[in-house]
Write an enzyme that holds these catalytic residues in place. Structure first.
Site, short mmCIF file in Angstrom:
data_model
loop_
_atom_site.label_atom_id
_atom_site.label_comp_id
_atom_site.label_asym_id
_atom_site.label_seq_id
_atom_site.Cartn_x
_atom_site.Cartn_y
_atom_site.Cartn_z
N GLU A 67 -12.10 5.30 1.14
CA GLU A 67 -11.49 4.86 -0.11
C GLU A 67 -12.51 4.07 -0.94
OE1 GLU A 67 -7.12 4.43 2.03
OE2 GLU A 67 -8.26 2.64 1.49
N GLU A 98 -5.12 6.66 5.39
CA GLU A 98 -6.02 6.46 6.53
C GLU A 98 -5.76 7.47 7.63
OE1 GLU A 98 -5.99 2.72 4.19
OE2 GLU A 98 -4.43 4.07 4.95
N PHE A 121 -10.34 -2.02 5.39
CA PHE A 121 -10.10 -3.27 6.11
C PHE A 121 -9.69 -2.93 7.53
CE2 PHE A 121 -9.40 -4.39 1.70
CZ PHE A 121 -9.87 -5.69 1.58
N ALA A 122 -10.21 -3.68 8.50
CA ALA A 122 -9.81 -3.45 9.89
C ALA A 122 -8.31 -3.62 10.05
CB ALA A 122 -10.55 -4.40 10.82
N ASP A 123 -7.72 -4.44 9.22
CA ASP A 123 -6.27 -4.68 9.28
C ASP A 123 -5.46 -3.40 9.10
OD1 ASP A 123 -7.94 -6.66 7.73
OD2 ASP A 123 -6.29 -7.98 8.26
N PHE A 124 -6.06 -2.38 8.46
CA PHE A 124 -5.34 -1.15 8.16
C PHE A 124 -5.36 -0.15 9.32
CE2 PHE A 124 -6.50 -1.61 3.36
CZ PHE A 124 -5.71 -2.75 3.28
N HIS A 167 -5.36 -8.80 5.18
CA HIS A 167 -6.71 -8.39 4.78
C HIS A 167 -7.78 -9.33 5.33
CE1 HIS A 167 -4.12 -6.53 1.73
NE2 HIS A 167 -5.11 -5.69 1.44
#
Length: 370
Positions: A67, A98, A121-124, A167
């Site tokens: 993205e 994702e 973001f690793a959060d995703f 995030h």
């Protein structure tokens, strides 16, 4: 998503964050061992891009997808300038899915290509965990070695810029806990370039986790330490080899990412008190350089593990268990410094309260020495 960093920059500017970059004593930029660069320093983002570009020139099967990685250049400058050289066929923006584009990366890798896929973001990771853990990480094993997955999954980690609970997480331990993936975490530009070369050339899947605060962004100033001398020529940094950033005899501090620089700042402050701390930058979690950690702990007898991930069930506990299981008699004292088990707060004062700073590291070292 492309507007998020712009909004963050405006918020930081209003709060005065851009006016005073983070500066921590003892974290001055120094040439890395083996560097042949003279008067040439790069930010981590530029070092990463330089390595990716070199790999793309050398191998047409290397491409980048994610993205905002093309026209925007990556919201953390992780792909800035690549589109101009390689075009949209090899630097590809993707829909906000994702699940779809990470799955496509896995398929491309199994077909013989070498994708670099950015998870913004690793959060995703949650929406794509099946593609990551049950596909990317397992398919070589599940196929009996019939396919390999030479894929690099890059992702931004960490807080300290007030982007709230979804995030700002680090999540090193989540990926390191799941077998089948190598996990690397650079803390300097020198390592960022060398580890990227190693990652792209690896025939196994690699999760390359870069800390936002270390990238050298204008809207999110970095501490001085990440910007280092970087050779123009290609070089690799081997996986599974930690770097002793500072030698010392009183206590061992093991850390990674942003907190390498906070640990070094703490060590300089402690030196004025007569406490000599050794600081180890793990650089990779999988594979883990157990030997360097245990050798240092055997010398000092005191271990402090510092991590921006959550305290429970994570890297800090794993390293302390490693030291205890290997030679409990040599271990006089341990402390761990990590994020408490709460969502990362949005409010600036609250986030600063939960994210360990150099003083928190120094306090932990004093505790084990005393």
């Amino acid at each position: 998503m492309a507007t998020e960093p712009e909004a963050d920059a405006e918020a930081d500017a209003e709060a005065g964050a851009e006016a005073e970059p983070e500066t921590e004593p003892g974290a001055e930029s120094q040439p890395e061992p083996g560097s042949t660069a003279t008067g040439r320093e790069l930010t981590m983002s530029r070092a990463m891009v330089e390595a990716v570009a070199a790999e793309m020139r050398a191998d047409e099967e290397v491409f980048v997808m994610g993205e905002d990685v093309a026209d925007y250049g990556g919201i953390f400058d992780s792909t800035e300038g690549l589109l101009e050289e390689f075009g949209h066929d090899r630097i590809m923006d993707v829909p906000i899915s994702e699940t779809g584009f990470i799955g496509a990366g896995v398929g491309a890798a199994q077909a013989g290509m070498r994708p670099i896929v950015e998870l913004m973001f690793a959060d995703f990771f949650g929406v794509a965990m099946d593609q990551i853990y049950n596909g990317m990480a397992k398919n070589t094993y599940m196929s009996g070695g019939a396919v390999s997955v030479p894929m690099v999954l890059t992702t931004a980690v960490g807080g300290t810029y007030n982007d709230a609970a979804q995030h700002s997480q680090t999540l090193y331990g989540t990926f390191a806990h799941l077998p089948g993936m190598k996990v690397v975490v650079p803390s300097t530009a020198y390592d960022a370039k060398g580890l990227m070369h190693t990652a792209v050339r690896d025939d196994d899947p690699v999760v390359y986790m870069f800390h936002k605060r270390l990238m050298g962004l204008g809207w999110m100033p970095a501490p001085p330490g990440p910007k280092t001398a970087v050779p123009e020529e290609e070089y690799t940094v081997p996986f599974g080899e930690a770097d002793v950033k500072r030698e010392g005899g009183d206590a061992t501090v093991v850390t990674l990412g942003l907190h390498v620089h906070r640990a070094l700042a703490a060590a300089e402050d402690l030196a004025e008190e007569g406490i000599d701390a050794e600081v180890i930058d793990l650089r990779t979690l999988v594979p883990l350089d157990e030997e360097t950690v245990l050798e240092s702990v055997g010398k000092t007898g005191r271990l402090v593990v510092v991590d921006e991930d959550y305290r429970s069930f994570g890297v800090t506990g794993e390293l302390i268990a490693l030291a205890a299981e290997s030679n409990l008699d040599a271990l006089d004292a341990v402390e761990r410094v990590a994020m408490p088990d709460v969502p990362v707060p949005y409010a600036r004062p609250l986030e600063e309260e939960v994210n360990p700073d150099s003083e928190a590291v120094a306090a932990a070292v004093r505790s084990v020495v005393e």
